[in-house]
Design an enzyme around this catalytic site. Structure first.
Site, mmCIF file in Angstrom:
data_model
loop_
_atom_site.group_PDB
_atom_site.id
_atom_site.type_symbol
_atom_site.label_atom_id
_atom_site.label_comp_id
_atom_site.label_asym_id
_atom_site.label_seq_id
_atom_site.Cartn_x
_atom_site.Cartn_y
_atom_site.Cartn_z
ATOM 1 N NE ARG A 213 7.595 1.948 0.303
ATOM 2 C CZ ARG A 213 5.975 1.535 0.398
ATOM 3 N NH1 ARG A 213 5.381 1.748 1.633
ATOM 4 N NH2 ARG A 213 5.449 0.910 -0.344
ATOM 5 C CD GLU B 170 6.342 5.780 9.101
ATOM 6 O OE1 GLU B 170 5.331 6.071 8.388
ATOM 7 O OE2 GLU B 170 6.900 4.610 9.293
ATOM 8 N NE ARG C 139 10.157 1.649 7.014
ATOM 9 C CZ ARG C 139 9.777 0.418 6.592
ATOM 10 N NH1 ARG C 139 8.991 -0.069 5.768
ATOM 11 N NH2 ARG C 139 10.677 -0.664 6.729
ATOM 12 C CE LYS D 261 0.339 -2.865 3.906
ATOM 13 N NZ LYS D 261 0.549 -1.910 3.471
ATOM 14 C CE LYS E 265 0.703 0.598 7.826
ATOM 15 N NZ LYS E 265 0.945 1.888 7.422
ATOM 16 N NE ARG F 114 11.074 -12.855 0.055
ATOM 17 C CZ ARG F 114 12.289 -13.339 -0.164
ATOM 18 N NH1 ARG F 114 13.270 -12.595 -0.293
ATOM 19 N NH2 ARG F 114 12.620 -14.569 0.436
#
Length: 531
Positions: free
Chosen positions: A250, A278, A235, A399, A230, A393
């Site tokens: 994002r 990213e 993003r 994560k 991660k 969703r």
């Protein structure tokens, strides 16, 4: 404006998701397209750049009401919301003006304020206050200050629009992405049946991972899951269509021109390509997020910042290739296409986010403990068979972050919150010991306590205030809280010489005295080696 005012009141008076959706559906059905478009804009959390400073509004309401400035300031400190304070301080108008639409207010009155001098601005705003009822006066001031918070998520707005238009919510979410501007024409396109011509710069809605709260073994076989580090960056989607290249965050902010080392050479991508990934400060590996922060606000970075804070784009998904929407295909297929695209591109600043090899969940758990040393936050788990969905969703992306860092700190300042909590002290400043006698502030925290704890602490704060600085109260050092945070870095902007990333209250340490709180030296030992 009356129609939007009623909607605002309906949304504010219920916690029911279904009732909020129903209220928005009614609004979109009744409102003219231009009003509905501005409604979408504000409901989605967008705001007009502030046109009038709060200080000026306080001066103007003092002049309009005849109350002394100190009483206006005291009222504001007590209410906690400037728009509501103004609505309460002013008398009801002698005569209500003819109603004006939301679009009429925004486009015909509020936005033109930008071209007026302060005297004309004051005359206009005070004239509005005299001509509308308290509810509309409240909303007008919210719009003026750019502080309108409606209490619905973008996802709920999308649901309401989808019901109104009898469309798939995913279609509506996609149409709302990118440079969506409020107008009658844009609203008609937003809710139109069938396909709508795609703008080359338009990104796709992002798929977001949910926090993994249990053990990953509950997800089933390790072989069913793609595991990636991660990354701790921004993003973004990288888009190449119609000979143009675009970078979108994002948060739906265009970042074109901000990362020239990434954008250079992207013409080599096949037309009709959209990559998800990213943006990271990167030099032979990830650099601390504090380095990335040096680049975030720079629209045209110079040679020095490009050298000291180089950025790379790590791609971990392909959403479109050769103009074909790939989101309904499996992750396994998308990753295969992605690897081929990145290999053919051969770009020094666009790399493939590699997967983590480990035979079982237990081995991964051991590797996860190395996350901070590697400059990452943990793992992202993605089901190989999953399509690329919209929003958060649950079920296909998780994560699995490392446990947060923690520190025990002392409450020294408190400030009232906003909206429904404007009458409660919910914003806290916390400190650690710089030496045996001195507490130095290290974090502000706005979340982590339940309603009962907030109410109890609020009563204590009011009884143990030592000094007041406008809306802020200095309180007797007495309470200790465990603060959780995601990272720490050196900072010359903060009195303590360091900054905590995403601090929040983990628990109220009623078992500790303030002398048992942590020290600045304790925190500095947590700094990354580079700091």
């Amino acid at each position: 404006m009356q129609r939007f005012s009623r909607l605002f009141r309906e949304l504010d008076q219920t916690n029911s998701t279904n009732r909020k959706v129903e209220a928005m559906v009614r609004y979109f059905a009744d409102a003219p397209p231009a009003d509905a478009a501005w409604g979408v804009f504000f409901l989605s959390g967008e705001r007009i750049k502030r046109l009038v400073s709060p200080a000026r509004l306080r001066e103007w309401v003092a002049a309009e009401s005849g109350y002394p400035a100190w009483l206006v300031e005291a009222s504001y400190a007590n209410v906690g919301d400037l728009a509501e304070t103004i609505a309460l301080l002013l008398d009801a108008p002698a005569k209500i003006a003819e109603p004006l639409s939301l679009a009429g207010w925004v486009e015909g009155r509020i936005l033109p304020l930008r071209g007026l001098d302060e005297v004309d601005q004051e005359e206009a705003v005070r004239g509005w206050w005299r001509s509308v009822d308290a509810d509309q006066r409240f909303l007008v001031n919210k719009l003026l200050t750019g502080a309108l918070r409606v209490g619905v998520s973008r996802r709920l707005v999308t649901r309401a629009l989808a019901r109104h238009a009898d469309q798939d919510p995913n279609v509506i979410a996609h149409r709302l992405m990118g440079d969506w501007t409020p107008s009658a024409e844009s609203f008609d396109r937003l809710v139109a049946p069938g396909e709508v011509e795609r703008v080359p710069s338009m990104p796709y809605p992002f798929f977001l991972a949910s926090p993994l709260e249990g053990e990953p073994a509950a997800l089933g076989s390790r072989d069913d899951w793609c595991v990636e580090w991660k990354w701790d960056g921004i993003r973004a989607q990288l888009i190449h269509r119609a000979g143009e290249t675009h970078l979108w965050s994002r948060g739906e902010e265009s970042m074109n021109g901000r990362f020239p080392e990434v954008e250079a050479g992207l013409d080599a991508l096949p037309d009709g390509t959209v990559l998800d990934g990213e943006l990271l400060a990167w030099r032979e590996g990830p650099l601390p997020f504090a380095v990335m922060q040096k680049r975030i606000g720079r629209r045209k970075p110079g040679a020095k910042i490009l050298e000291t804070a180089p950025v790379s784009f790590l791609a971990y998904d392909v959403l479109e290739a050769d103009g074909e929407d790939l989101r309904e295909t499996s992750l396994a297929e998308r990753r295969q296409r992605l690897a081929a695209l990145i290999a053919d591109l051969d770009h020094p600043r666009v790399e493939l986010s590699t997967t983590v090899s480990a035979p079982d969940w237990e081995t991964l758990a051991t590797l996860r403990e190395e996350a901070r040393e590697r400059g990452v936050e943990g793992f992202i788990l993605k089901r190989w068979s999953a399509p690329y969905r919209v929003g958060r969703r649950r079920g296909d992306w998780w994560k699995w972050k490392v446990d947060p860092l923690t520190v025990d700190a002392v409450l020294i300042y408190a400030q009232a919150g906003h909206g429904r909590r404007s009458n409660l002290y919910t914003d806290y400043t916390l400190a650690v010991w710089a030496d045996e006698e001195t507490l130095v502030p290290v974090a502000k925290a706005y979340s982590g306590l339940d309603n009962e704890e907030i109410a109890r602490l609020d009563r204590w704060i009011r009884r143990h205030t030592q000094e007041r600085f406008g809306p802020v109260r200095s309180v007797e050092p007495h309470h200790v809280f465990e603060i959780a945070f995601e990272g720490i870095n050196a900072s010359t902007r903060h009195k303590a010489g360091l900054a905590l990333r995403f601090p929040r209250i983990a628990r109220w340490r009623q078992d500790l005295s303030i002398r048992e709180a942590d020290t600045l030296a304790d925190l500095k030992r947590l700094l990354p080696a580079d700091d």
